[in-house]
Motif scaffolding. Structure first.
Motif, mmCIF file in Angstrom:
data_model
loop_
_atom_site.group_PDB
_atom_site.id
_atom_site.type_symbol
_atom_site.label_atom_id
_atom_site.label_comp_id
_atom_site.label_asym_id
_atom_site.label_seq_id
_atom_site.Cartn_x
_atom_site.Cartn_y
_atom_site.Cartn_z
ATOM 1 N N CYS A 53 0.830 -1.271 -0.157
ATOM 2 C CA CYS A 53 0.087 -0.086 0.016
ATOM 3 C C CYS A 53 0.865 1.287 -0.164
ATOM 4 O O CYS A 53 1.912 1.579 1.006
ATOM 5 N N THR A 56 0.308 3.308 3.681
ATOM 6 C CA THR A 56 0.666 2.571 4.796
ATOM 7 C C THR A 56 1.891 1.667 4.789
ATOM 8 O O THR A 56 2.377 1.301 5.876
ATOM 9 N N GLN A 58 1.658 -1.349 4.141
ATOM 10 C CA GLN A 58 1.238 -2.583 4.418
ATOM 11 C C GLN A 58 1.064 -3.535 3.244
ATOM 12 O O GLN A 58 0.865 -2.930 2.180
ATOM 13 N N ASP A 60 -0.193 -5.891 0.297
ATOM 14 C CA ASP A 60 -1.423 -6.190 -0.570
ATOM 15 C C ASP A 60 -1.095 -7.359 -1.227
ATOM 16 O O ASP A 60 -0.016 -7.655 -1.780
ATOM 17 N N GLY A 91 5.215 0.282 -3.755
ATOM 18 C CA GLY A 91 4.050 0.904 -3.417
ATOM 19 C C GLY A 91 3.185 1.453 -4.392
ATOM 20 O O GLY A 91 3.618 2.392 -5.120
ATOM 21 N N PHE A 93 -1.391 1.528 -5.685
ATOM 22 C CA PHE A 93 -2.620 1.205 -5.420
ATOM 23 C C PHE A 93 -2.863 0.061 -6.515
ATOM 24 O O PHE A 93 -2.192 -0.373 -7.697
ATOM 25 N N HIS A 94 -3.884 -0.701 -6.180
ATOM 26 C CA HIS A 94 -4.215 -2.082 -6.943
ATOM 27 C C HIS A 94 -4.487 -1.733 -8.287
ATOM 28 O O HIS A 94 -4.039 -2.355 -8.939
ATOM 29 N N TRP A 120 -7.915 -8.775 -6.009
ATOM 30 C CA TRP A 120 -7.179 -8.395 -4.932
ATOM 31 C C TRP A 120 -8.051 -8.978 -3.712
ATOM 32 O O TRP A 120 -9.247 -8.625 -3.493
ATOM 33 N N ARG A 123 -8.752 -5.388 1.350
ATOM 34 C CA ARG A 123 -8.130 -4.286 2.478
ATOM 35 C C ARG A 123 -9.256 -3.351 2.997
ATOM 36 O O ARG A 123 -9.991 -2.876 2.231
#
Length: 155
Positions: A53, A56, A58, A60, A91, A93-94, A120, A123
């Motif tokens: 992500c 964050t 984190q 994915d 990093g 976005f999907h 995906w 999240r």
């Protein structure tokens, strides 16, 4: 007799190759399609795709399915695995990950047709599915359903 083959220019296959640190660093390789006169579909499935992500940091996770109808070129699969693996520290976005992969492959291969489905995992409780294709699917060639069910959670 020449030692030159369609595989001669490959730099990663058959050699120890470290995982690239980023998609920009990764080298996607292609080979001449030895069946260029035949129309067929190629599918790659990456059920454990990972990126980060961008907000964050984190991890994915996604299940990617890439289908294409090759023309003159095929993607070399080891280079594709290394390219996809390079996203693990990237990093984005999907939507950006999925579409960027589709665009990169379309540019490299110049296929008759290509699509990518990015399925995906949730999240924040919401799964995101992202789809990209280069144009209408050819009507006269078998292109199977991607076979990834819609996320149902406990349902």
């Amino acid at each position: 007799m020449s030692d030159e083959t369609i595989y001669s220019g490959l730099t990663q296959l058959g050699r120890a190759t470290a995982l690239p640190q980023s998609p920009e660093e990764a080298v996607l390789e292609r080979v001449a399609n030895p069946q260029a006169g035949v129309r067929y579909t190629v599918r790659f499935t990456q059920p454990e795709f990972t990126s980060l992500c961008p907000m964050t940091g984190q991890p994915d996770f996604a299940h990617l399915v890439i289908d294409y109808v090759p023309a003159a070129w095929l993607v070399e699969s080891k280079s594709l695995k290394l390219y996809l693996g390079a996203f693990r520290n990237h990093g984005a976005f999907h939507e950006d990950c999925t579409v960027s992969i589709g665009l990169k492959l379309a540019e490299l291969l110049q296929p008759e047709w290509l699509r990518i489905g990015g399925y995906w995992y949730p999240r924040g409780g919401m799964p995101i599915d992202v789809f990209y294709q280069t144009g209408p699917a050819p009507a006269d060639i078998w292109i199977p359903d991607q076979g990834v069910p819609t996320y149902r959670g406990r349902g």
